[in-house]
Design an enzyme around this catalytic site. Structure first.
Site, PDB file in Angstrom:
ATOM      1  N   ARG A 192       0.927  -1.157  -0.047  1.00 16.41           N
ATOM      2  CA  ARG A 192       0.015  -0.083  -0.122  1.00 16.41           C
ATOM      3  C   ARG A 192       1.011   1.409  -0.112  1.00 16.41           C
ATOM      4  O   ARG A 192       1.010   1.935  -0.999  1.00 16.41           O
ATOM      5  CB  ARG A 192      -0.993  -0.134   1.062  1.00 16.41           C
ATOM      6  CG  ARG A 192      -2.110   1.063   1.196  1.00 16.41           C
ATOM      7  CD  ARG A 192      -1.506   2.427   1.481  1.00 16.41           C
ATOM      8  NE  ARG A 192      -0.975   2.451   2.811  1.00 16.41           N
ATOM      9  CZ  ARG A 192      -0.410   3.692   3.428  1.00 16.41           C
ATOM     10  NH1 ARG A 192      -0.534   4.745   2.613  1.00 16.41           N
ATOM     11  NH2 ARG A 192      -0.199   3.558   4.608  1.00 16.41           N
ATOM     12  N   ASP A 193       1.414   1.612   0.988  1.00 14.35           N
ATOM     13  CA  ASP A 193       2.244   2.611   1.116  1.00 14.35           C
ATOM     14  C   ASP A 193       3.704   2.936   0.244  1.00 14.35           C
ATOM     15  O   ASP A 193       3.653   3.754  -0.321  1.00 14.35           O
ATOM     16  CB  ASP A 193       3.210   2.955   2.570  1.00 14.35           C
ATOM     17  CG  ASP A 193       3.054   4.363   3.141  1.00 14.35           C
ATOM     18  OD1 ASP A 193       3.094   5.142   2.209  1.00 14.35           O
ATOM     19  OD2 ASP A 193       3.524   4.543   4.257  1.00 14.35           O
TER      20      ASP A 193
ATOM     21  N   HIS B 266       9.245   7.073   7.839  1.00 18.73           N
ATOM     22  CA  HIS B 266       9.480   7.183   6.561  1.00 18.73           C
ATOM     23  C   HIS B 266      11.221   7.328   6.854  1.00 18.73           C
ATOM     24  O   HIS B 266      11.439   8.191   7.506  1.00 18.73           O
ATOM     25  CB  HIS B 266       8.844   8.186   5.792  1.00 18.73           C
ATOM     26  CG  HIS B 266       7.626   7.573   5.214  1.00 18.73           C
ATOM     27  ND1 HIS B 266       7.264   7.307   3.707  1.00 18.73           N
ATOM     28  CD2 HIS B 266       6.443   7.557   5.901  1.00 18.73           C
ATOM     29  CE1 HIS B 266       6.209   6.906   3.875  1.00 18.73           C
ATOM     30  NE2 HIS B 266       5.464   6.848   4.908  1.00 18.73           N
TER      31      HIS B 266
ATOM     32  N   ASN C  65       9.047   4.194   3.142  1.00 19.43           N
ATOM     33  CA  ASN C  65       9.236   3.714   4.847  1.00 19.43           C
ATOM     34  C   ASN C  65      10.513   3.154   4.946  1.00 19.43           C
ATOM     35  O   ASN C  65      11.069   2.560   3.931  1.00 19.43           O
ATOM     36  CB  ASN C  65       8.112   2.767   5.039  1.00 19.43           C
ATOM     37  CG  ASN C  65       6.547   3.280   4.751  1.00 19.43           C
ATOM     38  OD1 ASN C  65       6.134   3.493   3.657  1.00 19.43           O
ATOM     39  ND2 ASN C  65       6.084   3.588   6.089  1.00 19.43           N
TER      40      ASN C  65
ATOM     41  N   CYS D 148       4.954   9.295   0.086  1.00 23.58           N
ATOM     42  CA  CYS D 148       3.348   9.801  -0.012  1.00 23.58           C
ATOM     43  C   CYS D 148       3.192  10.798  -1.125  1.00 23.58           C
ATOM     44  O   CYS D 148       3.883  11.611  -1.441  1.00 23.58           O
ATOM     45  CB  CYS D 148       3.102  10.460   1.255  1.00 23.58           C
ATOM     46  SG  CYS D 148       1.403  11.127   1.308  1.00 23.58           S
TER      47      CYS D 148
ATOM     48  N   HIS E 271       5.564   4.932  12.771  1.00 23.40           N
ATOM     49  CA  HIS E 271       5.627   4.515  11.216  1.00 23.40           C
ATOM     50  C   HIS E 271       6.601   5.635  10.815  1.00 23.40           C
ATOM     51  O   HIS E 271       6.461   6.770  10.532  1.00 23.40           O
ATOM     52  CB  HIS E 271       4.215   4.822  10.677  1.00 23.40           C
ATOM     53  CG  HIS E 271       3.891   5.016   9.380  1.00 23.40           C
ATOM     54  ND1 HIS E 271       3.178   4.055   8.586  1.00 23.40           N
ATOM     55  CD2 HIS E 271       4.109   5.601   8.268  1.00 23.40           C
ATOM     56  CE1 HIS E 271       3.055   4.268   7.279  1.00 23.40           C
ATOM     57  NE2 HIS E 271       3.677   5.239   7.103  1.00 23.40           N
TER      58      HIS E 271
HETATM   59  P1  HMG Z   1     -13.171  14.391  -2.346  1.00 17.73           P
HETATM   60  O1  HMG Z   1     -12.786  14.767  -3.718  1.00 17.73           O
HETATM   61  O2  HMG Z   1     -13.021  15.600  -1.317  1.00 17.73           O
HETATM   62  O3  HMG Z   1     -14.293  13.212  -2.182  1.00 17.73           O
HETATM   63  O4  HMG Z   1     -11.922  13.422  -1.795  1.00 17.73           O
HETATM   64  P2  HMG Z   1     -16.001  13.517  -2.200  1.00 17.73           P
HETATM   65  O5  HMG Z   1     -16.346  12.950  -1.018  1.00 17.73           O
HETATM   66  O6  HMG Z   1     -16.116  15.231  -2.794  1.00 17.73           O
HETATM   67  O7  HMG Z   1     -16.026  12.495  -3.626  1.00 17.73           O
HETATM   68  C1  HMG Z   1     -15.504  13.059  -4.803  1.00 17.73           C
HETATM   69  C2  HMG Z   1     -15.396  11.731  -5.881  1.00 17.73           C
HETATM   70  O8  HMG Z   1     -14.506  10.795  -5.121  1.00 17.73           O
HETATM   71  C3  HMG Z   1     -16.774  10.869  -5.882  1.00 17.73           C
HETATM   72  O9  HMG Z   1     -16.679  10.618  -7.201  1.00 17.73           O
HETATM   73  C4  HMG Z   1     -16.727  10.047  -4.873  1.00 17.73           C
HETATM   74  O10 HMG Z   1     -17.558   9.018  -5.159  1.00 17.73           O
HETATM   75  C5  HMG Z   1     -15.391   9.529  -4.914  1.00 17.73           C
HETATM   76  P3  HMG Z   1     -17.351  11.286  -8.423  1.00 17.73           P
HETATM   77  O11 HMG Z   1     -18.873  11.486  -8.036  1.00 17.73           O
HETATM   78  O12 HMG Z   1     -16.541  12.683  -8.615  1.00 17.73           O
HETATM   79  O13 HMG Z   1     -17.177  10.348  -9.576  1.00 17.73           O
HETATM   80  N1  HMG Z   1     -14.990   8.975  -3.820  1.00 17.73           N
HETATM   81  C6  HMG Z   1     -14.352   7.660  -3.564  1.00 17.73           C
HETATM   82  N2  HMG Z   1     -14.132   6.792  -4.926  1.00 17.73           N
HETATM   83  C7  HMG Z   1     -13.566   5.771  -4.137  1.00 17.73           C
HETATM   84  N3  HMG Z   1     -13.381   5.129  -2.826  1.00 17.73           N
HETATM   85  C8  HMG Z   1     -13.671   6.080  -1.847  1.00 17.73           C
HETATM   86  C9  HMG Z   1     -14.115   7.329  -2.109  1.00 17.73           C
HETATM   87  N4  HMG Z   1     -14.468   8.368  -1.617  1.00 17.73           N
HETATM   88  C10 HMG Z   1     -14.854   9.451  -2.426  1.00 17.73           C
HETATM   89  N5  HMG Z   1     -13.342   5.721  -0.723  1.00 17.73           N
HETATM   90  C11 HMG Z   1     -11.375  11.618  -0.531  1.00 17.73           C
HETATM   91  C12 HMG Z   1     -11.840  12.910  -0.421  1.00 17.73           C
HETATM   92  C13 HMG Z   1     -10.649  11.181   0.927  1.00 17.73           C
HETATM   93  C14 HMG Z   1     -11.880  10.433  -0.987  1.00 17.73           C
HETATM   94  C15 HMG Z   1      -9.859  11.825  -1.349  1.00 17.73           C
HETATM   95  O14 HMG Z   1      -9.216  13.111  -0.849  1.00 17.73           O
HETATM   96  C16 HMG Z   1      -8.848  10.427  -1.274  1.00 17.73           C
HETATM   97  O15 HMG Z   1      -9.262   9.318  -1.507  1.00 17.73           O
HETATM   98  N6  HMG Z   1      -7.741  10.928  -0.554  1.00 17.73           N
HETATM   99  C17 HMG Z   1      -6.815   9.734  -0.527  1.00 17.73           C
HETATM  100  C18 HMG Z   1      -5.497  10.097  -0.285  1.00 17.73           C
HETATM  101  C19 HMG Z   1      -4.560   9.041  -0.226  1.00 17.73           C
HETATM  102  O16 HMG Z   1      -4.840   7.740  -0.261  1.00 17.73           O
HETATM  103  N7  HMG Z   1      -3.374   9.211   0.281  1.00 17.73           N
HETATM  104  C20 HMG Z   1      -2.309   8.227   0.717  1.00 17.73           C
HETATM  105  C21 HMG Z   1      -2.719   7.559   1.856  1.00 17.73           C
HETATM  106  S1  HMG Z   1      -1.906   8.323   3.388  1.00 17.73           S
HETATM  107  C22 HMG Z   1      -0.605   8.048   3.693  1.00 17.73           C
HETATM  108  O17 HMG Z   1      -0.072   7.577   2.711  1.00 17.73           O
HETATM  109  C23 HMG Z   1       0.117   8.403   5.172  1.00 17.73           C
HETATM  110  C24 HMG Z   1       0.185   7.337   5.935  1.00 17.73           C
HETATM  111  O18 HMG Z   1       1.123   6.404   5.212  1.00 17.73           O
HETATM  112  C25 HMG Z   1       0.839   7.671   7.157  1.00 17.73           C
HETATM  113  C26 HMG Z   1       2.102   8.552   7.025  1.00 17.73           C
HETATM  114  O19 HMG Z   1       2.858   8.114   6.344  1.00 17.73           O
HETATM  115  O20 HMG Z   1       2.034   9.784   7.665  1.00 17.73           O
HETATM  116  C27 HMG Z   1      -0.931   6.566   6.113  1.00 17.73           C
HETATM  117 MG    MG Z   2       3.206   6.440   5.219  1.00 22.55          MG
END
Ligand code: HMG
Ligand code: MG
Length: 305
Positions: A21-22, A215, A255, A246, A213
């Site tokens: 995933r990450d 990086h 990581n 990220c 966690h």
């Molecule tokens: P948004 O655009 O504000 O969402 O995104 P929305 O609710 O307004 O929906 C917009 C569109 O997204 C719609 O589709 C929804 O259906 C769709 P449209 O009508 O335009 O076709 N949608 C989805 N589709 C699939 N699955 C879903 C979903 N939700 C809405 N779950 C949202 C808000 C949170 C969805 C967006 O910003 C997002 O997906 N962000 C993900 C970012 C991400 O994955 N980042 C990486 C992971 S975090 C990380 O790496 C850190 C970590 O490792 C820890 C660390 O290192 O610190 C964990």
């Molecule tokens: Mg991370």
């Protein structure tokens, strides 16, 4: 507990493998479902007890994770191993449930700017969004892990006070997350700051409910893990071959490499159940698929030995 007090080293540490995933979420090149499945199966064979397989986020935001349901459908699930997914909202949770996911993780940030860039809402709004997800998870008996990002620095805001991290971590914990993983998203943390952070967050949340966690952007992750062990932290997230970064934290490297953490833990006589050579081979294989050098120092040394 006074600063400087050293906790005894544990007998067992749980490694949460976040490579699929990450590690892969940031890859621009297409990676086939078969290659992702092979990676997860290799990690299972190496003895990992917890693997974060993918995420159910918006495919517009993170296109590489779009095939997560297919990956879940095809992996060989070994009894006793947890196969988890990241879910940002109820929509993601429901998709994960349809894909047969056992456990999910939610993610919030300790900095407002990162919250906006990563999930397009404020910290408070993100926590509000988790409420229906947590309710659904409770009803269905699904465990939820919580992440806090930017715990030792933010790419947009710089320093992040430990108290601010504790505030977000406490809310996730009170909401029902069984474990809170503190993420040094941009890898700027140092051992001293890591100890101080766990000391602060550990005042309200028991240390056996906290994870680290790290990086490795500044090459401090192993030192930070050792510092965390001295603070009584026994769960660490890591990524095979040090894959990743990220998408919303420019310049953030992968990581800490799982192989390197395992080498550290093996050297301390701490049990993980993971076989180093099998893990190295899992990393070597995915690196050859991606056409990149292995980010694990241990894997590189092993190869040239
Ligand atoms: P948004 O655009 O504000 O969402 O995104 P929305 O609710 O307004 O929906 C917009 C569109 O997204 C719609 O589709 C929804 O259906 C769709 P449209 O009508 O335009 O076709 N949608 C989805 N589709 C699939 N699955 C879903 C979903 N939700 C809405 N779950 C949202 C808000 C949170 C969805 C967006 O910003 C997002 O997906 N962000 C993900 C970012 C991400 O994955 N980042 C990486 C992971 S975090 C990380 O790496 C850190 C970590 O490792 C820890 C660390 O290192 O610190 C964990
Ligand atoms: Mg991370």
């Amino acid at each position: 507990m006074p600063r400087g007090h050293i906790m005894p080293l544990p007998q067992h540490v749980r490694l949460v493998e976040v490579g699929p995933r990450d590690g892969l979420q940031n890859e621009k090149q297409p990676i086939s479902v078969a290659d992702k499945v092979r990676l997860v199966d290799d990690l299972t064979a190496a003895g990992l007890e917890y693997i974060e397989v993918g995420s159910f986020v918006s495919p517009k935001w993170v296109p590489q994770m779009a095939g997560s349901a297919e990956v879940f459908a095809q992996i060989q699930q070994k009894p006793g191993v947890t196969y988890a997914a990241l879910t940002p909202n109820l929509q993601g949770f429901e998709a994960a449930m349809l894909a047969g996911v056992q456990e999910v993780a939610v993610f919030a940030a300790a900095s407002e700017a990162f919250s906006q860039k990563n999930i397009n809402c404020s910290i408070a709004e993100s926590l509000q969004r988790f409420v229906p997800l947590m309710d659904a998870a409770r009803e269905q008996g699904v465990r939820v892990r919580g992440y806090v990002s930017c715990v030792l620095g933010c790419p947009y805001e710089g320093e992040v006070p430990a108290q601010q991290v504790a505030h977000v971590a406490n809310q996730l914990f009170d909401m029902g997350c069984y474990e809170i993983s503190l993420g040094d998203t941009i890898g700027t943390g140092t051992a001293g700051k890591t100890r101080a952070l766990f000391e602060t967050v550990g005042r309200d949340i028991p240390r056996d409910k906290l994870a680290g966690h790290f990086h490795d952007t500044y090459g401090q992750a192993l030192a930070n893990i050792y510092a965390s062990l001295l603070e009584g932290i026994h769960v660490f997230d890591s990524s095979v071959a040090g894959l990743g970064g990220c998408p919303y934290a420019k310049g953030a490297s992968g990581n800490v490499a799982s192989e390197d953490v395992l080498y550290l833990l093996d050297g301390l006589g701490i049990h993980t159940g993971i076989e180093l050579e099998a893990l190295i081979q899992a990393g070597e294989r995915i690196c050859s698929v991606l056409g990149r050098d292995n980010g694990s120092r241990v894997a590189r040394a092993w190869r040239s030995a």
